[in-house]
Design a protein around this motif. Structure first.
Motif, mmCIF file in Angstrom:
data_model
loop_
_atom_site.group_PDB
_atom_site.id
_atom_site.type_symbol
_atom_site.label_atom_id
_atom_site.label_comp_id
_atom_site.label_asym_id
_atom_site.label_seq_id
_atom_site.Cartn_x
_atom_site.Cartn_y
_atom_site.Cartn_z
ATOM 1 N N UNK A 1 0.825 -1.205 0.000
ATOM 2 C CA UNK A 1 0.000 0.000 0.000
ATOM 3 C C UNK A 1 0.859 1.255 0.000
ATOM 4 N N UNK A 2 1.989 1.212 0.717
ATOM 5 C CA UNK A 2 2.887 2.366 0.757
ATOM 6 C C UNK A 2 3.503 2.622 -0.610
ATOM 7 N N UNK A 3 3.924 1.552 -1.295
ATOM 8 C CA UNK A 3 4.515 1.721 -2.626
ATOM 9 C C UNK A 3 3.502 2.302 -3.618
ATOM 10 N N UNK B 1 7.186 -3.607 -7.603
ATOM 11 C CA UNK B 1 7.170 -4.644 -8.634
ATOM 12 C C UNK B 1 6.924 -6.045 -8.074
ATOM 13 N N UNK B 2 6.898 -6.191 -6.750
ATOM 14 C CA UNK B 2 6.800 -7.505 -6.131
ATOM 15 C C UNK B 2 5.365 -7.870 -5.791
ATOM 16 N N UNK C 1 6.052 -12.477 -2.584
ATOM 17 C CA UNK C 1 7.473 -12.144 -2.732
ATOM 18 C C UNK C 1 7.926 -11.178 -1.641
ATOM 19 N N UNK C 2 7.055 -10.220 -1.306
ATOM 20 C CA UNK C 2 7.388 -9.295 -0.215
ATOM 21 C C UNK C 2 7.466 -10.053 1.101
ATOM 22 N N UNK D 1 -6.743 -1.908 -3.736
ATOM 23 C CA UNK D 1 -5.379 -1.999 -4.279
ATOM 24 C C UNK D 1 -5.351 -2.752 -5.598
ATOM 25 N N UNK D 2 -6.332 -3.629 -5.823
ATOM 26 C CA UNK D 2 -6.372 -4.409 -7.070
ATOM 27 C C UNK D 2 -6.464 -3.516 -8.291
ATOM 28 N N UNK D 3 -7.088 -2.336 -8.125
ATOM 29 C CA UNK D 3 -7.257 -1.435 -9.265
ATOM 30 C C UNK D 3 -5.953 -0.776 -9.684
ATOM 31 N N UNK D 4 -4.954 -0.811 -8.815
ATOM 32 C CA UNK D 4 -3.719 -0.070 -9.089
ATOM 33 C C UNK D 4 -2.490 -0.959 -9.195
ATOM 34 N N UNK D 5 -2.669 -2.271 -9.053
ATOM 35 C CA UNK D 5 -1.518 -3.165 -9.171
ATOM 36 C C UNK D 5 -1.081 -3.249 -10.628
ATOM 37 N N UNK D 6 0.225 -3.137 -10.862
ATOM 38 C CA UNK D 6 0.705 -3.179 -12.231
ATOM 39 C C UNK D 6 1.922 -4.049 -12.362
#
Length: 550
Positions: free
Chosen positions: A382-384, A432-433, A437-438, A545-550
């Motif tokens: 969320x911070x990223x 990017x993770x 992975x995080x 957050x799903x709307x902004x994951x790339x």
């Protein structure tokens, strides 16, 4: 033999900071091999070797300022080295036999240890034909981050031991982490120049050894007599590391070893309650209190106190313990940041009820994949995402406070309370993770930091930091920024608290408090509030957050 002159490196630069040596004195290097990393006002620059040869002297230590057009290091070309050896040593450069014997017999090393060691190695090499066996000094190399000295924590070998190439020889503690020093080649250890808990200087001899190819030479029988003693040191303890049954090393921090040494205790006799039998400070204190009483000198019986008179008590002295390693580095870093950075503190509450529910649903799937899913991966992700909209939170200021450097990726540091002190490894490229992975990186870095084995690469390059102080307790805090970063957040304890819902009814919610500290030179109150609101929205409604994951 010639000096390498630091060349012009562009943009009118007249000096630069020596960040890291990539070679050590006495090392053979190839043409165009990277020799040093220097930091200019603009960037990190790698200095290559002009030709093949042997490095004989490094003129600067890490962290020092090197001037353009002045010598950076001394280099002997491959052909010149052979010619110089045939001509014989110059009287001014080679130690006399009496001085070499004096050094081997246990005399303290001179202040310029690296130069003395280099001269001694040259002198021994030149007399190899008559001596038959050449003893080489292992010069403590640069180990990063401007470090000029380190504490010897544990010797893995003893004098007379046979060693193999790349075999671990000694553990040393720098300002940042535990570093394992390995053997450069196979051979036999002849002398350990330092004892446990001594401070070893970078570029000075650490131990002496006879390479295996020299041991097997036909003239080996003419080798010098074994050295009588190791150089005296302050500690006065044997150089060989203490070990448990069957030679197994007893894991313990330098502070614990110091306490045990002060009370003449053998770590092998202490039951370790830490991970893998690690002996903790509490174990030593418990043993001193119940297991072994220190011998007390016989004293005359104390006369009985008269009624109405206060009982006399012996005056006790404070125990003095030097601040070293990670603790010393943290003390300097925190004092500098608190004194030079104007901190702006901003606190908020975040409702993580829905986030905890989502984590509980995903946890079994994560465990099936071999990952431990905590709240931290969600908080970092969320911070990223929030940093994309407010990149100033992920920036750095230059020393002159004339430029803002916006970082290309979000490397989120996490403060870890390790046995040796507070360190901040970081997860690289969080944007990017995946969450798994995080999670894996968080678990790896936490374990490495707490065991003192975190790498220098994991400590470099952080852009923003999280302090999870709530794992221990507390709600609000005033964290100190980890310079050169410009923001840090302290996570408070998550509590079940009553809150009003949309219909006005009181309901139980999971509330996590957070406290931000921002560098007020470039981050104003409105910016950090808007950033925090965006970050908060992702955590309170994690599905967004799903709307902004790339």
């Amino acid at each position: 033999m010639s000096d390498f002159i630091l060349p012009d490196i562009g943009e009118g630069i007249v000096e630069c900071e020596l960040v890291k040596w990539l070679v050590s004195e006495g090392e053979m290097i190839e043409e165009d091999q990277p020799v040093a990393e220097v930091m200019t006002d603009k960037a990190l620059v790698e200095i290559p070797a002009p030709y093949k040869g042997r490095v004989t002297r490094l003129y600067h230590q890490e962290g020092e300022i090197a001037k353009v057009h002045e010598p950076l290091f001394e280099l002997v070309a491959e052909g010149e080295e052979g010619e110089n050896a045939g001509e014989g040593p110059a009287p001014s450069s080679a130690p006399s036999p009496s001085s070499a014997i004096g050094t081997e017999a246990g005399q303290p090393p001179a202040e310029s240890a690296s130069e003395t060691a280099s001269a001694r190695v040259k002198g021994e090499a030149e007399t190899a034909g008559s001596a038959g066996e050449v003893t080489e000094d292992f010069i403590l190399p640069d180990i990063g981050e401007g470090i000029v000295e380190c504490e010897v924590v544990e010797w893995r070998v003893a004098e007379g031991d046979e060693i193999e190439e790349d075999q671990p020889v000694v553990d040393v503690m720098t300002d940042k982490a535990m570093v394992e020093i390995t053997a450069p080649k196979a051979g036999r250890v002849t002398q350990l120049y330092y004892q446990k808990e001594d401070l070893a200087k970078v570029h000075s001899p650490l131990f002496a050894f006879v390479p295996r190819d020299q041991e097997s030479a036909p003239a080996a029988a003419e080798a010098p007599a074994p050295k009588q003693s190791a150089p005296p040191t302050v500690s006065g303890q044997p150089a060989a590391a203490k070990a448990g049954p069957a030679g197994k090393r007893i894991p313990a921090s330098p502070a614990v070893r110091r306490i045990a040494r002060e009370h003449e205790l053998d770590l092998a006799d202490l039951p370790g309650s830490g991970k893998d039998g690690r002996v903790l400070k509490s174990d030593v204190l418990e043993y001193l209190e119940h297991g072994k009483k220190a011998p007390q000198p016989a004293a005359a019986p104390e006369p009985a106190a008269q009624p109405g008179q206060p009982r006399r008590t012996e005056e006790q002295k404070a125990r003095v313990e030097p601040i070293r390693g990670v603790q010393a580095a943290m003390a300097k870093h925190m004092a500098s940041a608190a004194a030079n950075i104007p901190h702006f503190i901003y606190s908020e509450e975040i409702d993580v009820t829905d986030l905890l529910t989502l984590r509980a649903r995903l946890k079994p799937e994560a465990e099936a994949a071999g990952s431990r899913l905590t709240l931290m991966p969600f908080i970092m992700k969320a911070m990223a995402l929030a940093v994309r909209e407010y990149p100033v939170l992920n920036s750095q200021l230059n020393k002159e406070v004339t430029e803002i450097h916006y970082q290309p990726q979000c490397n989120i540091g996490m403060a870890v309370d390790s046995k040796s002190g507070l360190i901040v490894p970081n997860v690289k490229g969080v944007e990017k993770l995946t969450l798994l992975e995080i999670a894996d990186e968080v678990a790896r870095l936490t374990e490495a930091a707490r065991s003192g084995r975190v790498s220098q690469q994991d400590l470099r390059g952080g852009t923003i930091t999280i302090s999870n102080i709530g794992a221990l307790g507390g709600t609000y805090a005033a964290p100190i920024i980890n310079a050169p970063e410009v923001a840090i957040v302290a996570l408070g304890r998550t509590q079940k608290l009553p809150r009003f819902d949309a219909s006005g009814q009181v309901t139980e919610r999971a509330i996590m408090t957070v406290s931000w500290a921002g560098d007020h030179r470039i981050i104003d109150g409105g910016t950090i509030a808007r950033f925090c609101n965006r970050w908060k929205s992702y955590l309170e409604e994690p599905q967004s957050m799903l709307l902004h994951l790339g």
